[in-house]
Design an enzyme around this catalytic site. Sequence first.
Site: not given
Length: 754
Positions: A361, A676
Site C-alpha cells: 500500500h 485499474c
Amino acid sequence: MLGQLRRIVQDVAQEPSLANALAGLVSNVKNALQTECCSVYLADYQQQQFMLMATDGLNKDAIGKVAIGFSEGLIGWVGQREEPINLAAAHLHPRFKVTPEVSEDCFSAFLGCPIIHHRKVLGVLTIQQSASRVFSEDEESFLVTLGVQLASVLVNAEMRELASQSSPKHVHVGQLQGLIGAPGIAIGQGFVLQPASDFDAISLQKSDDPEKELSRFYRAVKVTKAEFNRLAERMSGHLPPDALAIFDVYHQLLDAASLGNEIEAQIAEGWCAKSSLKRVVEKFARQFDDMDDAYLRERGTDIRDLGQRVLNHLLETEQRHHKLPEHVVLVAENVTATMLAEIPRVQLVAIVSLKGSVNSHAAIMARALGIPAVMGVDELPLMQWQGQQLIVDGYQGNILVSPAEAICHEYRQLMNKDAELNARYQAELHLPGQSACGARFNLMVNSGLAIELETTQSEFTDGVGLYRTEFPFIIRSRFPTEQEQIELYSKVLTGYPDKPVVMRTLDVGGDKPLPYFPISEENPFLGWRGIRLTLDHPEIFLVQIRAMLKANIGNGNLHILLPMISDLAEVDESLRLIKQAWFEVDDEVNQQHVVPKPKVGVMIEVPSIMYQLPELARKVDFCSVGTNDLTQYLLAVDRNNPRVGNLYDALHPSVLRALHQLGQQTHGLQFPASICGELAGEPIGVLILAAMGFNRFSMNHRNLAKIKWLLRRIDLSELKLLLPEILACQSPKQVRLQVQRFLDQKQLLNQLRA
C-alpha cells in the site's frame, strides 16, 4: 541447546564491532560444542575469496591475512556446494589445501557449514578437532541452525559497524539495496516519523557530548520515576502491598547504585544515552535469563520492562527536538496514509519503508503522489535513519546514505533530465488518447489520495477508473458520517462532469487497517477484507452507498465497484443492499430530485471469479481488473513481504496468460472490462495489455501523460505481432527484454526515463 543458540546469536547482534562480534562467536561456539577449534571465514565477492575473520584454535596472526579462493580448499568447497561438509580426516581429502599460516596441522576432523542469506553465501563457519572422527548429527545440526540464524545478523554487518562508530549526522555507510516501490530520484534528509520504542530498533552509537547524554538520561529517569509513582497510587486500592512492592524495586533499580551506575559508566565511555541503556539492560536481562531459579529468571522481564519505559521517554525527548527538514525522506517500518497526511506535501520528496514490497500500500501511495519509494530496506535500525542525508533512487531500488557532493551532483543532473522528459509528456496531454494507427483508448485516473492534485488535469482524462474510498476512512479516528462522505464524493463527481467516476466501496483489511477498527489475523490478505467485511457490517456498507447515491444527484456519473469478490452470492447480496439504499434515498428526497441508478461493477482480483465470468456478466454492468491483488493471489506471494518480494511480478508469464484469457472471454461476452491495477500505468505493462485487446486503462495521474505520449507512437498491428512472443516467454525477465527490444527498435526506450 536452543538457549545456547539464542544467546550466541544475540551476542553477535548486539556487538557493534564486527571483529569483536566474530571473536565472541567462535569462542562461544567452541565452548558450546566442546571442540578444539572454531573459525569463521567471510566472503569477499570482489576478490572471489573467503577471508579468515576470526578463530579460536588456529593462529590468530592469520586473521585478516589468510584468504582462500572460492574454488579452493575445503572452505571453497563448502561455499560451492552450499551445504555442510563433515570429514573425519580432512588432511587426507583431495580438496584439502595446506595453509601454513593458520597452523592447522594438528587437526584432523573438520565440519564446515555455509552461512547463506537470500541464496547468497556470506561465509563459512567451521569447527575442527585433533581426533579423527565424524562430527555427530547433533553437532552438525547445531552448526547448520546457527548458520541460518547468523545469516540475517551478519548481512550488511559492515554497514552496521560503520554506523555505530559515527554520529548520526556523519555516518558513512554507502549504498543500501531495496525493492523498487515507485520510480524517480530524490535527495533529502531522513525523518523517522514514528520511532520504534524497542531495543531491537536501537543501533549502538557513540556521542561526543557525554554531559548532554547524561543530562538526557537523568531527565528520562526522573520522568520514569514519576510515572511509577502515579501507577502505584492508581493501583494502591486494587493491589495488596506485596504486589505494589514491584514499584519500589523499579525505583531501586534506577538508582545510581544499581542500573543507573552502570549506565553512567557507559555514557562516560562515549556511548550515547540510548546505547548505554540498551547495553546495560540487555546485559543484566541475559544474566537473569541464564539463572536456574524460575523466580530469578522472571526478573529479566522486569529489567526489560523498566528499560523499555526509560527508552520511551528518551525517544519522546529526542523526537521533540527533531525539526522537519526542508526536503523530507519519510522513513518508517510501514508507511501509512496517516503518516503521509502529517508531512506537508511540498516538503515530502521520497519514502523509505523498512517493510513492504513493490505493490504494498505504501508503494501505491508513493506512485499516486509521484514521489520515489524504496521498500524492504531493513539493514539499518529504524532510528539510524534519523537526520541522514539520503539519495533515494526509485529506478534501481537503491539508497545512498551520506553521499559525497560529487554523487549528489550527478543525481541532480538525472533529476533535471527526468523533469525534461516529463515536460515533453505534458506537452501532449491535451491530445486524444489514441494509437498511431488511430485506435481509441480510454485513459482514466486512479484517485482518492490527493483529490486536489488528481483533479487539476481532469479535462484531459476520460474519468476516474478507480476512486479509493478507503483513504478518508483511514485518516480519521472514527467512521466518517454519511454527510461527511456525501461532501467528499460530491467533490469528486463534480470534478469530472459528464465523465464516469468509478467508486470502489470500502476496501480495508490486508495492509490497509483502520486505526479505530483493528483486525488481528494471521493471514490478513486471505482474511476479512474488502466486500467480506462490509457485507458482514451492512450498517457501514449502506451508509456509504447512500452517501454515494446522494452525491450523484445532479451529476449522474457514478459507477459503483465491488472489491474482493470471490463468489456470486457476494454479488447478489451487494446488489440487494445497493437496491435497498437506492429506495431509501429515493424515498428520502420525496420526488424532489431524480436519483440516478448507477452502473455496478466487480473487481477481478480473486482468481475464483475469473471462472464465473458468464454468470457475472449477467448480473453486473462491467468489471475492472485489479492486477495488484490478482498477481498476489495467482503467484501466492505476499506483496508486503520483502523476503519474497522478488517473486512478485505482474509480468510473470502465468499472470499475463491469465489476463490474455480474461480479455478474450470478456470480449466474447461483450462484457466491458478495464484495467485499474498498477500494471496499467507502466509503459511495458500497458503495451502488453493493449496488444491483448484491452483499451480502458486507469492509472495514477502522474503516469497519465507518459502513457498517452507512448501510445500515440505505437501501431497496434505491430504490438499484436509481438504478443505471441511475449506469451511464450518463460520468465518476467524475458518479457521485459522482448518489450524493451521492441521499444529500442522504435527509438522510444531512451525517452521513457533518464
